[in-house]
Motif scaffolding. Structure first.
Motif, mmCIF file in Angstrom:
data_model
loop_
_atom_site.group_PDB
_atom_site.id
_atom_site.type_symbol
_atom_site.label_atom_id
_atom_site.label_comp_id
_atom_site.label_asym_id
_atom_site.label_seq_id
_atom_site.Cartn_x
_atom_site.Cartn_y
_atom_site.Cartn_z
ATOM 1 N N GLN A 143 0.799 -1.223 0.000
ATOM 2 C CA GLN A 143 0.000 0.000 0.000
ATOM 3 C C GLN A 143 0.837 1.282 0.000
ATOM 4 N N PRO A 144 1.941 1.361 0.767
ATOM 5 C CA PRO A 144 2.745 2.596 0.704
ATOM 6 C C PRO A 144 3.267 2.891 -0.696
ATOM 7 N N GLY A 145 3.629 1.836 -1.427
ATOM 8 C CA GLY A 145 4.108 2.020 -2.792
ATOM 9 C C GLY A 145 3.017 2.541 -3.710
ATOM 10 N N VAL A 146 1.807 1.985 -3.585
ATOM 11 C CA VAL A 146 0.680 2.452 -4.397
ATOM 12 C C VAL A 146 0.376 3.908 -4.076
ATOM 13 N N SER A 147 0.361 4.250 -2.777
ATOM 14 C CA SER A 147 0.069 5.631 -2.365
ATOM 15 C C SER A 147 1.112 6.595 -2.922
ATOM 16 N N ARG A 148 2.374 6.163 -2.934
ATOM 17 C CA ARG A 148 3.438 7.019 -3.463
ATOM 18 C C ARG A 148 3.235 7.258 -4.954
ATOM 19 N N HIS A 149 2.936 6.194 -5.704
ATOM 20 C CA HIS A 149 2.721 6.353 -7.142
ATOM 21 C C HIS A 149 1.537 7.282 -7.409
#
Length: 301
Positions: free
Chosen positions: A41-47
């Motif tokens: 989820q942190p990666g998706v939020s960053r993108h």
């Protein structure tokens, strides 16, 4: 020049292109994108933050959720607007069958919620009804065979006397154990093992569940035979799996079998000594390449 460099840098990442392709089809929230993409989820939020800052994605609130969708046009000079129009045409043509199949699952899950002319009716869902119907069941001993992350086992534990969850993956079992611990579930235990060679005693359970596990099996007939072996007399095997399909790309996800037809499942279940066989086809959406076949059989002695 700086604006053009930033714009094209945004497009130089596969995950962001996948997100743009999905948002071209449907507005989605972070949780839904995480499930589809298989990215933390942190990666998706960053993108999403980078895409939003670049003017390619917009967000809106709806019933307490934040949904993301493709922007009508980037906040950039006209030349980049023309590039954006070209990009939208190109991402529609990208190959993403795996993402598309998981998107259909997300959309199907959304439709579990009942609605009326004024919108969502809180608390009314097929998931809630499934739990309510569990109250009508006797306190069965249940085995979830090929349990994966354990969600079905956790649901069964709501109405079962005891559930034993079996999977060959240590990683999946650790995740399932963590969920059970977080929810303080006491009537659930875990065993590591192949579904073709179950670490369970003969006749030790009343219900055996094979949910989306058979198409990963090395030997589906042996897996069904093992499920029948651990059933007590009068016990039931409940099987849900993909109906036969032609989507070869799923082999990259670890699928060994391209689904099953009723005839082949009926033979395997009969050979395992199961009686009173029943078969149904689950609901499907037009254009969805996958259907679920639901089967059950009883062990009479």
């Amino acid at each position: 020049m700086k604006e053009a460099t930033a714009f094209f840098r945004l497009l130089g990442d596969e995950a962001r292109l996948r997100i743009l392709r999905l948002l071209e089809k449907e507005r989605l929230n972070v949780s839904e994108l995480t499930s589809i993409l298989g990215i933390a989820q942190p990666g998706v939020s960053r993108h999403l933050r980078l895409l939003k800052e670049g003017g390619l994605v917009q967000e809106e609130r709806d019933r307490g959720w934040t949904y993301y969708g493709l922007a009508a046009a980037p906040a950039a000079p006209a030349a980049l607007g023309r590039a954006w129009d070209l990009l939208r045409r190109e991402i529609r043509a990208l190959d993403g069958k795996g993402d598309d199949a998981r998107l259909q699952e997300i959309l199907r899950h959304r439709k579990e919620e009942f609605t009326h002319e004024r919108g969502l009716v809180p608390g009314k869902s097929w998931a809630a009804w499934a739990r309510a119907l569990g109250h009508l069941l006797p306190p069965f001993r249940v085995a979830d065979l090929g349990c994966g992350e354990g969600y079905l086992a956790l649901e069964a534990a709501r109405w079962a006397r005891h559930v034993v969850a079996v999977d060959v993956s240590d990683r999946a079992l650790e995740g399932a154990k963590a969920l059970a611990h977080a929810r303080a579930i006491k009537n659930l235990s875990f065993k590591r093992g192949e579904i073709e060679d179950l670490p369970l005693e003969d006749g030790s359970v009343d219900v055996a569940l094979l949910s989306q596990a058979l198409h990963h099996a090395k030997d589906p007939a042996k897996a069904i035979s093992e499920a029948a072996r651990v059933l007590a007399p009068g016990g039931t095997l409940l099987l849900l799996d993909l109906k036969s399909h032609k989507e070869e790309w799923v082999r990259k996800l670890g699928d060994r079998w391209m689904g099953f037809d009723e005839e082949s499942l009926r033979k395997m279940m009969k050979d395992a000594g199961l009686k009173e066989l029943q078969f149904e086809i689950g609901a499907s959406k037009r254009g969805d390449p996958f259907q679920v076949i639901v089967a059950s059989g009883k062990k009479t002695k």
